[in-house]
Design a protein around this motif. Structure first.
Motif, mmCIF file in Angstrom:
data_model
loop_
_atom_site.group_PDB
_atom_site.id
_atom_site.type_symbol
_atom_site.label_atom_id
_atom_site.label_comp_id
_atom_site.label_asym_id
_atom_site.label_seq_id
_atom_site.Cartn_x
_atom_site.Cartn_y
_atom_site.Cartn_z
ATOM 1 N N UNK A 187 0.834 -1.201 0.000
ATOM 2 C CA UNK A 187 0.000 0.000 0.000
ATOM 3 C C UNK A 187 0.872 1.255 0.000
ATOM 4 N N UNK A 188 1.914 1.229 0.816
ATOM 5 C CA UNK A 188 2.826 2.378 0.873
ATOM 6 C C UNK A 188 3.545 2.568 -0.463
ATOM 7 N N UNK A 189 4.050 1.463 -1.019
ATOM 8 C CA UNK A 189 4.786 1.566 -2.276
ATOM 9 C C UNK A 189 3.865 2.011 -3.406
ATOM 10 N N UNK A 190 2.643 1.497 -3.432
ATOM 11 C CA UNK A 190 1.689 1.902 -4.469
ATOM 12 C C UNK A 190 1.404 3.393 -4.383
ATOM 13 N N UNK A 191 1.283 3.899 -3.164
ATOM 14 C CA UNK A 191 1.026 5.330 -2.973
ATOM 15 C C UNK A 191 2.207 6.163 -3.461
ATOM 16 N N UNK A 192 3.426 5.721 -3.114
ATOM 17 C CA UNK A 192 4.627 6.477 -3.480
ATOM 18 C C UNK A 192 4.870 6.464 -4.992
ATOM 19 N N UNK A 193 4.652 5.330 -5.624
ATOM 20 C CA UNK A 193 4.879 5.257 -7.076
ATOM 21 C C UNK A 193 3.782 6.011 -7.837
ATOM 22 N N UNK A 194 2.544 5.825 -7.427
ATOM 23 C CA UNK A 194 1.434 6.503 -8.123
ATOM 24 C C UNK A 194 1.570 8.017 -8.045
ATOM 25 N N UNK A 195 2.055 8.513 -6.913
ATOM 26 C CA UNK A 195 2.214 9.959 -6.735
ATOM 27 C C UNK A 195 3.201 10.531 -7.741
ATOM 28 N N UNK A 196 4.078 9.682 -8.277
ATOM 29 C CA UNK A 196 5.090 10.137 -9.226
ATOM 30 C C UNK A 196 4.817 9.632 -10.647
ATOM 31 N N UNK A 197 3.667 9.015 -10.866
ATOM 32 C CA UNK A 197 3.335 8.504 -12.191
ATOM 33 C C UNK A 197 4.152 7.305 -12.605
ATOM 34 N N UNK A 198 4.601 6.499 -11.621
ATOM 35 C CA UNK A 198 5.456 5.345 -11.894
ATOM 36 C C UNK A 198 4.687 4.034 -11.723
ATOM 37 N N UNK A 199 5.112 3.036 -12.484
ATOM 38 C CA UNK A 199 4.568 1.678 -12.371
ATOM 39 C C UNK A 199 5.735 0.694 -12.302
ATOM 40 N N UNK A 200 5.479 -0.469 -11.694
ATOM 41 C CA UNK A 200 6.519 -1.483 -11.485
ATOM 42 C C UNK A 200 6.428 -2.545 -12.577
ATOM 43 N N UNK A 201 7.572 -2.840 -13.195
ATOM 44 C CA UNK A 201 7.607 -3.853 -14.260
ATOM 45 C C UNK A 201 8.032 -5.224 -13.756
ATOM 46 N N UNK A 202 8.840 -5.273 -12.685
ATOM 47 C CA UNK A 202 9.378 -6.567 -12.240
ATOM 48 C C UNK A 202 10.012 -6.451 -10.867
ATOM 49 N N UNK A 203 10.117 -7.600 -10.220
ATOM 50 C CA UNK A 203 10.961 -7.766 -9.049
ATOM 51 C C UNK A 203 12.171 -8.596 -9.437
ATOM 52 N N UNK A 204 13.134 -8.699 -8.516
ATOM 53 C CA UNK A 204 14.378 -9.426 -8.799
ATOM 54 C C UNK A 204 14.712 -10.368 -7.650
ATOM 55 N N UNK A 205 15.107 -11.603 -8.000
ATOM 56 C CA UNK A 205 15.536 -12.572 -6.990
ATOM 57 C C UNK A 205 16.889 -13.145 -7.383
#
Length: 303
Positions: A61-79
């Motif tokens: 929820x926190x990350x979604x709020x922070x990225x949306x506020x900047x017009x950003x979306x997540x493409x992938x995670x890394x392991x």
């Protein structure tokens, strides 16, 4: 280049914490995560990766709020994985993967970038194991990677994309081909990192043209051929090689990214092309101007 360059409308360009010198979840030499998010958006990117788990907030929820506020979306995670060690490491691998996969899914992404473990330490250069796998280890690597692909897809709805990487066992053209030929295309795709592949002597355009149906994701970076020649001659580990500047700002290195993107466009599928310019550690004011210039350069290529 001119405006007559055809648009690469199947390529979705982004950047990653790596382009800001971020290699670890927490490190005093790295820029704070809020600064990364501010600058990556200001540089003109819409897509980002999560980077090392714990660098960005792990609360969705926190990350979604922070990225949306900047017009950003997540493409992938890394392991990071060591699947050539076989079933004995599955439980610890899955414990590492599950948290990252869950956050990746929550952020609406579809891909999980899988990086094999290093055969020598990327900081100290200490040799951790033989750089060449036995036949039994190759079998474990391929079968356990297929297992990972199946479990990640079934439990989280994500596609794994395996990232050939310097100082790992999936590196050169020979080893990448061997890995792809031994794995199920329905379960295992490739994250082609143009810089790492060139670092290990491979030709990205040739790989796309030969194994096009296996290319699931792109990382865009370049190597400085002169520094690379010294790195290879001196057998320098990857971490210190980055410190020497072996990964350089486009378009000053190899491979030429225009032909790579054109070859990827010809596959006729939507692909992420995420900029990663390794430069750990780096001064905090260094990444942003490079990121801005790189975005401008990629637009000149049609992306």
């Amino acid at each position: 280049m001119t405006s007559s360059v055809p648009p690469l409308d199947r390529i979705r360009v982004g950047s990653a914490p790596d382009s800001w010198g971020v290699w670890f979840p927490d490190d005093p030499q790295q820029v704070p995560w809020k600064r990364f998010l501010d600058e990556v958006a200001e540089a003109g990117y819409e897509w980002i990766e999560l980077g090392p788990y714990g660098y960005l907030p792990t609360d969705p929820a926190r990350l979604a709020e922070e990225t949306a506020a900047r017009g950003l979306k997540v493409s992938a995670g890394t392991v990071f994985t060591g699947l050539h060690h076989g079933p004995a490491v599955w439980d610890t691998t899955w414990a590492h993967v599950a948290d990252i996969a869950a956050l990746t899914r929550e952020m609406g992404a579809d891909h999980l970038v899988v990086i094999p473990s290093f055969w020598r330490d990327d900081k100290t250069g200490q040799v951790l194991e033989d750089r060449t796998l036995t036949s039994a280890q190759w079998h474990d690597l391929t079968t356990q990677t297929e297992r990972l692909g199946r479990e990640v897809r079934d439990r989280f709805g994500l596609n794994i994309v395996v990232h050939p990487h310097a100082d790992t066992h999936i590196d050169s053209e020979e080893n990448v081909s061997r890995f792809l030929d031994a794995t199920d295309p329905d379960l295992v795709s490739l994250c082609l990192d143009t810089g790492h592949y060139a670092y290990c002597g491979g030709d990205s355009v040739k790989l796309i043209e030969t194994y096009g149906e296996r290319i699931g994701y792109l990382h865009l970076k370049q190597v400085d051929p002169e520094i690379l020649a010294d790195v290879v001659a001196d057998e320098v580990p990857f971490g210190p090689a980055v410190g020497r500047g072996v990964m350089c700002e486009p378009p000053t290195g190899v491979p030429a990214l225009g032909p790579v993107l054109t070859a990827a466009q010809k596959l006729g599928v939507d692909l992420f092309a995420i900029v990663e310019q390794d430069m750990y550690p780096c001064p905090p004011d260094k990444p942003f101007p490079i990121a801005e210039r790189t975005r401008r350069f990629l637009r000149s290529c049609g992306a």
